[in-house]
Design an enzyme around this catalytic site. Structure first.
Site, PDB file in Angstrom:
ATOM      1  N   ARG A   5       0.072   3.685   0.972  1.00  0.00           N
ATOM      2  CA  ARG A   5       1.314   3.799   0.960  1.00  0.00           C
ATOM      3  C   ARG A   5       1.849   2.767   0.092  1.00  0.00           C
ATOM      4  O   ARG A   5       2.963   2.955  -0.752  1.00  0.00           O
ATOM      5  CB  ARG A   5       1.681   3.283   2.339  1.00  0.00           C
ATOM      6  CG  ARG A   5       1.438   4.385   3.515  1.00  0.00           C
ATOM      7  CD  ARG A   5       1.648   3.861   4.878  1.00  0.00           C
ATOM      8  NE  ARG A   5       3.037   3.632   5.064  1.00  0.00           N
ATOM      9  CZ  ARG A   5       3.358   3.071   6.284  1.00  0.00           C
ATOM     10  NH1 ARG A   5       2.517   2.825   7.294  1.00  0.00           N
ATOM     11  NH2 ARG A   5       4.642   3.043   6.587  1.00  0.00           N
ATOM     12  N   ILE A  43      -6.250   2.890  11.963  1.00  0.00           N
ATOM     13  CA  ILE A  43      -5.157   3.410  10.779  1.00  0.00           C
ATOM     14  C   ILE A  43      -3.815   3.376  11.570  1.00  0.00           C
ATOM     15  O   ILE A  43      -3.773   2.850  12.659  1.00  0.00           O
ATOM     16  CB  ILE A  43      -5.570   4.910  10.801  1.00  0.00           C
ATOM     17  CG1 ILE A  43      -5.641   5.733  12.171  1.00  0.00           C
ATOM     18  CG2 ILE A  43      -6.866   5.139  10.047  1.00  0.00           C
ATOM     19  CD1 ILE A  43      -5.759   7.242  11.962  1.00  0.00           C
ATOM     20  N   ASP A  44      -2.999   3.081  10.502  1.00  0.00           N
ATOM     21  CA  ASP A  44      -1.701   3.173  11.023  1.00  0.00           C
ATOM     22  C   ASP A  44      -1.177   4.031  11.872  1.00  0.00           C
ATOM     23  O   ASP A  44      -1.755   5.133  12.109  1.00  0.00           O
ATOM     24  CB  ASP A  44      -0.587   3.149   9.593  1.00  0.00           C
ATOM     25  CG  ASP A  44      -0.938   2.129   8.379  1.00  0.00           C
ATOM     26  OD1 ASP A  44      -1.563   1.194   8.706  1.00  0.00           O
ATOM     27  OD2 ASP A  44      -0.458   2.638   7.197  1.00  0.00           O
ATOM     28  N   LYS A  45      -0.184   3.446  12.754  1.00  0.00           N
ATOM     29  CA  LYS A  45       0.442   4.318  13.653  1.00  0.00           C
ATOM     30  C   LYS A  45       1.090   5.194  13.247  1.00  0.00           C
ATOM     31  O   LYS A  45       0.692   6.514  13.833  1.00  0.00           O
ATOM     32  CB  LYS A  45       1.475   3.251  14.560  1.00  0.00           C
ATOM     33  CG  LYS A  45       2.540   4.144  15.621  1.00  0.00           C
ATOM     34  CD  LYS A  45       3.539   3.169  16.068  1.00  0.00           C
ATOM     35  CE  LYS A  45       4.362   4.100  16.932  1.00  0.00           C
ATOM     36  NZ  LYS A  45       5.626   3.084  17.524  1.00  0.00           N
TER      37      LYS A  45
END
Length: 313
Positions: A238, A138-140
């Site tokens: 996003r 998962i994204d930072k």
């Protein structure tokens, strides 16, 4: 100096030779590993072998002398005790096969040029004798559920489930704008050609991406939303929400710069309003398990205050 043999156990049987070496010598470039195999510096059961060879239990891999003390020469990752304490409180579930963590926003999963350590480094320091790997990413900037494996058997099994779309993920997000009911969106997403941006874009040449947006609650000019993803593309939620005209609040890559600045000024919160709320998959016994991650304080502040914001056009 003599060479050393690595003996293959049951957890690593049926793995490709090159993949096994990639995970064993993570700091070595892949080109170096392929070079060692090609030159015969790496051999299996005393024979030259192809990178695609499927390892078998009790196989012995000969490695060149300069790799014998490889682990001792690697830079030791230093994790502050405070960070380890925070991690321990974030564990949602743990057994001998895997651990599920409620990752905080802005904690990267890997170390990098701007980060001396990431989530996986923390888990490896706590479990020095286990073969820890990320099952997915998962994204930072995204918080919430993430699964790490403790052995290769579970990792391979989880990756097969990802390939078969049997891993189910649900996200919670606060979007800028409003909508009614449900939105099902399909688009093709590819890595952006813009250098150094680390973004994706909607493109006919991209990979098919499917998401379902369900309104939970209106927050004035914002929408608290549940999102189910049927594909797992980089930045999928996003970029798709931004393409719908409903960008995720505080998204620095795809969001509204001026709106985000106003939100930060009025709430004091700059974190991305995207949270991996739950994940489900089959455990090693073939049973469906589901894990849920509660939202943190910063996300709650946004939920409780966004409807009060003064939005300037």
């Amino acid at each position: 100096m003599n060479s050393k043999n690595l003996k293959i156990d049951n957890d690593n049987s049926e793995r490709r030779l090159d993949n096994y070496l990639f995970s064993t010598y993570k700091a070595l470039p892949k080109s170096k590993i392929y070079s060692m195999i090609r030159k015969g510096e790496v051999r299996v059961n005393s024979k030259r072998i192809k990178p695609s060879y499927k390892l078998k239990s009790e196989d012995e891999i000969r490695i060149p002398p300069y790799l014998i003390n490889y682990r001792e020469h690697l830079k030791q990752v230093k994790i502050p005790q405070k960070r380890i304490d925070i991690y321990k409180k974030s564990v949602l579930f743990e057994n001998h096969n895997y651990v599920v963590i409620n990752k905080e926003a802005e904690l990267p999963v890997h170390s990098g040029s701007k980060n001396s350590f990431g989530l996986i480094d923390i888990v490896r320091v706590i479990n020095p004798n286990l073969d820890i790997d990320l099952c997915h990413r998962i994204d930072k900037s995204t918080s919430g559920c993430i699964v790490l494996s403790k052995n290769k058997k579970f990792l391979i099994n989880f990756h097969m489930q990802l390939k078969n779309n049997s891993v189910k993920k649900t996200y919670k997000a606060i979007l800028a704008g409003s909508f009614e009911g449900k939105i099902n969106t399909k688009s093709n997403i590819k890595i952006s050609t813009q250098p150094d941006q680390h973004k994706v874009e909607i493109s006919s040449s991209g990979k098919k991406s499917i998401s379902e947006f369900l309104l939970i609650k209106k927050l004035g000019n914002f929408s608290y939303t549940e999102i189910k993803i049927l594909t797992g593309r980089k930045h999928q939620i996003r970029v798709q929400s931004a393409n719908l005209g409903l960008p995720v609040v505080n998204d620095k890559k795809y969001g509204d710069i001026y709106l985000n600045k106003s939100i930060r000024k009025q709430t004091g919160i700059s974190r991305l309003a995207l949270h991996s709320a739950s994940i489900s998959f089959l455990n090693r016994n073939g049973k469906i398990v589901i894990y849920e991650a509660p939202i943190n304080k910063d996300f709650e502040i946004l939920l409780n205050n966004l409807h009060k914001l003064t939005i300037q056009s």
